[in-house]
Design an enzyme around this catalytic site. Structure first.
Site, mmCIF file in Angstrom:
data_model
loop_
_atom_site.group_PDB
_atom_site.id
_atom_site.type_symbol
_atom_site.label_atom_id
_atom_site.label_comp_id
_atom_site.label_asym_id
_atom_site.label_seq_id
_atom_site.Cartn_x
_atom_site.Cartn_y
_atom_site.Cartn_z
ATOM 1 N N LYS A 13 0.747 -1.132 0.011
ATOM 2 C CA LYS A 13 0.058 -0.088 0.079
ATOM 3 C C LYS A 13 0.908 1.177 -0.198
ATOM 4 O O LYS A 13 0.765 2.319 -0.701
ATOM 5 C CB LYS A 13 -0.921 0.043 1.168
ATOM 6 C CG LYS A 13 -1.672 -1.140 1.339
ATOM 7 C CD LYS A 13 -2.654 -1.075 2.730
ATOM 8 C CE LYS A 13 -2.254 -1.336 4.043
ATOM 9 N NZ LYS A 13 -1.546 -2.419 4.111
ATOM 10 N N ARG A 88 -9.573 0.710 8.678
ATOM 11 C CA ARG A 88 -9.081 -0.866 9.083
ATOM 12 C C ARG A 88 -10.194 -1.475 9.939
ATOM 13 O O ARG A 88 -9.906 -2.534 10.220
ATOM 14 C CB ARG A 88 -7.958 -0.568 10.024
ATOM 15 C CG ARG A 88 -6.592 -0.886 9.270
ATOM 16 C CD ARG A 88 -5.503 -0.720 10.341
ATOM 17 N NE ARG A 88 -4.307 -1.380 9.818
ATOM 18 C CZ ARG A 88 -3.253 -1.036 9.236
ATOM 19 N NH1 ARG A 88 -3.266 0.229 8.680
ATOM 20 N NH2 ARG A 88 -1.935 -1.605 9.214
ATOM 21 N N ARG A 127 11.669 -5.420 4.888
ATOM 22 C CA ARG A 127 11.355 -4.113 4.614
ATOM 23 C C ARG A 127 12.268 -3.395 5.364
ATOM 24 O O ARG A 127 12.268 -3.268 6.459
ATOM 25 C CB ARG A 127 9.858 -3.695 4.985
ATOM 26 C CG ARG A 127 9.485 -2.338 4.878
ATOM 27 C CD ARG A 127 8.127 -2.029 4.947
ATOM 28 N NE ARG A 127 7.259 -2.506 6.143
ATOM 29 C CZ ARG A 127 5.881 -2.637 6.252
ATOM 30 N NH1 ARG A 127 5.379 -2.002 5.266
ATOM 31 N NH2 ARG A 127 5.400 -3.085 7.201
ATOM 32 N N ARG A 161 11.262 -0.984 11.032
ATOM 33 C CA ARG A 161 10.200 -0.749 11.951
ATOM 34 C C ARG A 161 10.225 -1.744 13.174
ATOM 35 O O ARG A 161 10.542 -3.124 12.941
ATOM 36 C CB ARG A 161 8.942 -0.875 11.409
ATOM 37 C CG ARG A 161 8.660 0.333 10.462
ATOM 38 C CD ARG A 161 7.273 0.402 9.658
ATOM 39 N NE ARG A 161 6.408 -0.432 10.328
ATOM 40 C CZ ARG A 161 5.091 -0.394 9.646
ATOM 41 N NH1 ARG A 161 5.006 -0.113 8.611
ATOM 42 N NH2 ARG A 161 4.158 -1.275 10.338
ATOM 43 N N ARG A 172 -0.753 -9.260 13.534
ATOM 44 C CA ARG A 172 -1.115 -8.450 12.273
ATOM 45 C C ARG A 172 -2.074 -8.880 11.279
ATOM 46 O O ARG A 172 -3.009 -8.368 10.942
ATOM 47 C CB ARG A 172 0.080 -7.575 11.907
ATOM 48 C CG ARG A 172 0.870 -6.674 12.790
ATOM 49 C CD ARG A 172 2.086 -6.135 12.394
ATOM 50 N NE ARG A 172 2.312 -5.287 11.294
ATOM 51 C CZ ARG A 172 3.090 -5.152 10.917
ATOM 52 N NH1 ARG A 172 4.595 -5.518 11.180
ATOM 53 N NH2 ARG A 172 3.355 -4.341 9.538
#
Ligand code: ADP
Ligand code: ADP
Ligand code: ZN
Length: 219
Positions: A13, A88, A127, A161, A172
Site C-alpha cells: 500500500k 481498518r 522491509r 520498524r 497483524r
C-alpha cells in the site's frame, strides 16, 4: 480524487501510494506514519499507541478517527487524497463516510491490493526505509541501486520498524482478517471495490492501479 488502498500489512500500500501521489497529484495519508510520528515526538497519543502497535494489534478507533478527521481538514487535502492503512475497521469506514458526507465529498474507489498470507512474512521482514527521506526498500525485491545509498536522496542511513518482525506478523495478519477484511464486502456493496493482484512486480501493480484511476469520474 479520493481513494482507499486496502490490503494486508506488507501488501504494498505505502509503496504504491507514494507512486500515485506523485503521478496524480494526490496526498498520501498513512495512519501508520502518523502514529510513528507521534511516537517519535513522544506525545501522549504516541505513548498510548506504541505498545499496541508493537503487539501487532489495532489502535482504538476513536484515536484513529480523530487523527484522520483533523488531517483531511488541511488545505493540502483539497486536491484529493489516498488513504493508506485507513479505514481498518467497520466503525472507521462508517466514520469516514460521515466525514466525507459532511463535506459533500465522495469516495472514488477502495482498491484491494491482494496478497496471500504466505507471502507476507518475507515482505515484512525484508522491509526498510531511508531514515532521511522515508523512501521504501526491500532486501530482496527493491534494493537501492547502490548498496547502502538511498536512490532518492543519497542518504546512507536506513531504519527498520520495531513491529516488522516474524513474531508480530501473525498478530497483524489476524487483525487484518478479523477486523479489516469485512471492509471488502462493505465497499463491494457500494460499488467502490476494485481488486489488484499484489503479487505482481511493483511496476506492474502501479500500472494496474493507474488503469483503475483513469476510469474515475472527472470533477
Ligand atoms: P504496506 O504499506 O502495505 O504495509 P509496503 O508498501 O511497505 O506495504 O511494502 C512492504 C515491503 O514489500 C516493502 O519492503 C516493499 O519494498 C516491498 N514490496 C511492495 N510491493 C511489492 C511487490 N509488488 N513485490 C515485491 N515486493 C514489494
Ligand atoms: P502495515 O501496513 O505494515 O500494517 P501501518 O504502518 O499501516 O503498517 O500500521 C502499523 C500499525 O499502526 C498497525 O499494526 C496498527 O497497530 C496501527 N495502525 C495504523 N493504522 C491504523 C488504523 N487505521 N486503525 C488502527 N490501528 C492502526
Ligand atoms: Zn532517502
Amino acid at each position: 480524487m479520493r481513494l482507499i488502498l486496502l490490503g494486508p500489512p506488507g501488501g504494498g500500500k505505502g509503496t504504491q501510494a507514494k507512486r500515485l501521489q506523485d503521478r496524480f497529484g494526490l496526498v498520501q495519508l498513512s495512519t501508520g506514519d502518523m502514529l510513528r510520528a507521534a511516537i517519535a515526538a513522544g506525545s501522549e497519543l504516541g505513548k498510548k499507541a506504541k505498545s499496541v502497535m508493537d503487539a501487532g494489534q489495532l489502535v482504538s478507533d476513536d484515536i484513529i478517527i480523530g487523527m484522520i478527521a483533523e488531517r483531511i481538514e488541511q488545505p493540502d487535502c483539497k486536491g484529493g487524497f489516498i488513504l493508506d492503512g485507513f479505514p481498518r475497521t467497520i466503525p472507521q469506514a462508517e466514520a469516514l463516510d460521515r466525514l466525507l458526507a459532511d463535506k459533500g465529498l465522495n469516495l472514488d474507489f477502495a482498491i484491494e491490493i491482494r496478497v496471500p498470507d504466505e507471502r507476507i512474512v518475507e515482505r515484512i521482514t525484508g522491509r526498510f526505509t531511508c531514515a532521511k527521506c522515508g523512501a521504501g526498500y526491500h532486501d530482496k525485491f527493491q534494493r537501492p541501486k547502490t548498496d547502502g545509498v538511498c536512490d532518492v536522496c543519497g542518504g546512507t542511513e536506513f531504519s527498520r520498524r520495531a513491529d516488522d518482525n516474524a513474531e508480530t506478523v501473525t498478530a497483524r495478519l489476524n487483525a487484518y482478517h478479523a477486523q479489516t477484511a469485512p471492509l471488502l464486502p462493505y465497499y463491494e456493496e457500494k460499488g467502490k471495490l476494485r481488486v489488484v493482484d499484489g503479487t505482481l512486480p511493483i511496476d506492474e501493480v502501479t500500472r494496474k492501479l493507474e488503469e483503475i484511476l483513469q476510469t474515475a469520474n472527472v470533477g
